[in-house]
Every structure is written in structure tokens, then in C-alpha cells.
Design a protein around this motif. Structure first.
Motif, mmCIF file in Angstrom:
data_model
loop_
_atom_site.group_PDB
_atom_site.id
_atom_site.type_symbol
_atom_site.label_atom_id
_atom_site.label_comp_id
_atom_site.label_asym_id
_atom_site.label_seq_id
_atom_site.Cartn_x
_atom_site.Cartn_y
_atom_site.Cartn_z
ATOM 1 N N GLY A 12 -55.934 76.259 12.589
ATOM 2 C CA GLY A 12 -54.966 75.232 12.226
ATOM 3 C C GLY A 12 -55.384 74.492 10.971
ATOM 4 N N PRO A 13 -54.797 73.317 10.749
ATOM 5 C CA PRO A 13 -55.086 72.562 9.531
ATOM 6 C C PRO A 13 -56.588 72.362 9.339
ATOM 7 C CG PRO A 13 -53.247 71.577 10.686
ATOM 8 C CD PRO A 13 -53.821 72.642 11.594
ATOM 9 N N ARG A 14 -57.012 72.498 8.081
ATOM 10 C CA ARG A 14 -58.433 72.415 7.737
ATOM 11 C C ARG A 14 -58.614 71.482 6.558
ATOM 12 N NH1 ARG A 14 -60.814 73.585 11.596
ATOM 13 N NH2 ARG A 14 -62.674 74.314 10.602
ATOM 14 N N ARG A 17 -51.670 67.537 3.185
ATOM 15 C CA ARG A 17 -51.253 66.168 3.483
ATOM 16 C C ARG A 17 -52.498 65.302 3.420
ATOM 17 N NH1 ARG A 17 -49.065 68.595 8.287
ATOM 18 N NH2 ARG A 17 -50.811 69.178 9.576
ATOM 19 N N PHE A 18 -52.311 64.130 2.869
ATOM 20 C CA PHE A 18 -53.437 63.217 2.693
ATOM 21 C C PHE A 18 -53.626 62.395 3.964
ATOM 22 C CE2 PHE A 18 -52.395 64.378 -1.593
ATOM 23 C CZ PHE A 18 -53.636 64.530 -2.156
ATOM 24 N N TYR A 19 -54.872 62.260 4.374
ATOM 25 C CA TYR A 19 -55.192 61.468 5.551
ATOM 26 C C TYR A 19 -56.030 60.240 5.188
ATOM 27 C CZ TYR A 19 -59.676 63.959 5.485
ATOM 28 O OH TYR A 19 -60.887 64.492 5.118
ATOM 29 N N GLU A 20 -56.407 60.138 3.919
ATOM 30 C CA GLU A 20 -57.178 58.983 3.451
ATOM 31 C C GLU A 20 -56.838 58.772 1.982
ATOM 32 O OE1 GLU A 20 -61.869 58.134 3.021
ATOM 33 O OE2 GLU A 20 -61.217 58.823 5.002
ATOM 34 N N ASP A 21 -56.740 57.497 1.601
ATOM 35 C CA ASP A 21 -56.364 57.190 0.223
ATOM 36 C C ASP A 21 -57.560 56.986 -0.707
ATOM 37 O OD1 ASP A 21 -53.651 57.315 0.739
ATOM 38 O OD2 ASP A 21 -53.541 55.195 1.282
ATOM 39 N N HIS A 22 -58.598 56.298 -0.213
ATOM 40 C CA HIS A 22 -59.723 55.945 -1.090
ATOM 41 C C HIS A 22 -61.024 56.398 -0.475
ATOM 42 C CE1 HIS A 22 -56.579 53.801 -2.931
ATOM 43 N NE2 HIS A 22 -57.224 52.768 -3.384
ATOM 44 N N PRO A 23 -61.659 57.420 -0.935
ATOM 45 C CA PRO A 23 -61.148 58.376 -1.919
ATOM 46 C C PRO A 23 -60.086 59.264 -1.275
ATOM 47 C CG PRO A 23 -63.246 59.153 -1.076
ATOM 48 C CD PRO A 23 -62.985 57.805 -0.442
ATOM 49 N N PRO A 24 -59.225 59.873 -2.106
ATOM 50 C CA PRO A 24 -58.180 60.713 -1.545
ATOM 51 C C PRO A 24 -58.780 61.913 -0.815
ATOM 52 C CG PRO A 24 -58.036 60.643 -3.951
ATOM 53 C CD PRO A 24 -59.179 59.780 -3.541
ATOM 54 N N ALA A 40 -57.597 65.238 1.832
ATOM 55 C CA ALA A 40 -56.427 65.980 2.311
ATOM 56 C C ALA A 40 -56.839 67.045 3.309
ATOM 57 C CB ALA A 40 -55.708 66.636 1.130
ATOM 58 N N GLU A 41 -55.875 67.441 4.128
ATOM 59 C CA GLU A 41 -56.048 68.613 4.960
ATOM 60 C C GLU A 41 -54.971 69.609 4.550
ATOM 61 O OE1 GLU A 41 -55.674 67.680 9.091
ATOM 62 O OE2 GLU A 41 -53.572 67.152 8.927
ATOM 63 N N TYR A 42 -55.298 70.878 4.700
ATOM 64 C CA TYR A 42 -54.426 71.968 4.279
ATOM 65 C C TYR A 42 -53.865 72.655 5.502
ATOM 66 C CZ TYR A 42 -56.761 71.081 -0.108
ATOM 67 O OH TYR A 42 -57.242 70.469 -1.231
ATOM 68 N N PHE A 43 -52.604 73.091 5.400
ATOM 69 C CA PHE A 43 -51.958 73.765 6.515
ATOM 70 C C PHE A 43 -51.006 74.828 5.977
ATOM 71 C CE2 PHE A 43 -49.452 70.117 5.330
ATOM 72 C CZ PHE A 43 -48.130 70.557 5.392
ATOM 73 N N LEU A 44 -50.699 75.790 6.820
ATOM 74 C CA LEU A 44 -49.778 76.860 6.447
ATOM 75 C C LEU A 44 -48.350 76.348 6.422
ATOM 76 C CD1 LEU A 44 -51.276 79.639 8.709
ATOM 77 C CD2 LEU A 44 -51.196 79.717 6.209
ATOM 78 N N THR A 45 -47.603 76.775 5.432
ATOM 79 C CA THR A 45 -46.173 76.496 5.394
ATOM 80 C C THR A 45 -45.458 77.579 6.205
ATOM 81 O OG1 THR A 45 -45.843 77.888 3.457
ATOM 82 C CG2 THR A 45 -46.342 75.534 3.049
ATOM 83 N N GLU A 46 -44.169 77.432 6.341
ATOM 84 C CA GLU A 46 -43.387 78.473 7.018
ATOM 85 C C GLU A 46 -43.554 79.808 6.290
ATOM 86 O OE1 GLU A 46 -38.731 79.416 8.058
ATOM 87 O OE2 GLU A 46 -39.396 77.324 8.064
#
Length: 105
Positions: free
Chosen positions: A34-36, A69-76, A78-84
């Protein structure tokens, strides 16, 4: 970056998207777990450089295979996930897995 393949061929177009070193393994991780996060990939892909991993993730995102999608702003962060679109690569990875199981080196 200019393609190394004749893109009139569907197989060549697919390789243009997923044929670079590490890309299939990034997709494998996303399918299996899943998302990583970036550091998750670094742990599961020993030997990949930070620059290469970043470039592969960027390329997959630009082609609509993954998103972040970003899960934290400072520092930015992100986690990556598969699209459709990315999830449609599932049968290809499954076939590669089954071939590898059937023909160990």
C-alpha cells in the motif's frame, strides 16, 4: 528525457513507463504494502540512490501511475500510492512474479 524505444509498439511504450531500473520494484512495494513513504522505499530497496529513487517516483507521478499526498507541512513529507491507472499494472506484476517463481535462477 528522450525514449530509448520505438514507441509505435505497445510493448515498447510500456517499457518506456516501467522499464527503468528500480521502477518495477517500487510498484511491487506499492502493490504489496500500500501507500509508502520515501524512507520506506529506501529501506526496501537497498542500493538505490536517493537521486534515482526521487527520479523514478517523479517519473511515475508524471505519467499518472502513482500520486502523492502530503501528511506533514514542515518539512513537507509525502506518501506515494497507486492511481487507478497504476493499479491496472497489477496483472503485469503478477505475471512477472509467477514467472520468477516458476524459473528460479
Amino acid at each position: 528525457m528522450e525514449s530509448k524505444y520505438d514507441l509505435r509498439c505497445p510493448v515498447a511504450r510500456t517499457l518506456d513507463v516501467i522499464g527503468e531500473q528500480w521502477t518495477i520494484l517500487i510498484l511491487r512495494d506499492l502493490f504489496k504494502q500500500g501507500p509508502r513513504r520515501f524512507q520506506d522505499f529506501e529501506r526496501s530497496l537497498p542500493g538505490v540512490s536517493t537521486n534515482t529513487l526521487s527520479a523514478r517516483l517523479k517519473n511515475l507521478a508524471e505519467r499518472g501511475i502513482i500520486d502523492r499526498r502530503f501528511y506533514e507541512d514542515h518539512p513537507p513529507r509525502a506518501e506515494y500510492f497507486l492511481t487507478e491507472k497504476g493499479r491496472t499494472l497489477g496483472p503485469i506484476l503478477k505475471a512477472l512474479y509467477e514467472w520468477g517463481q516458476k524459473h528460479p535462477q
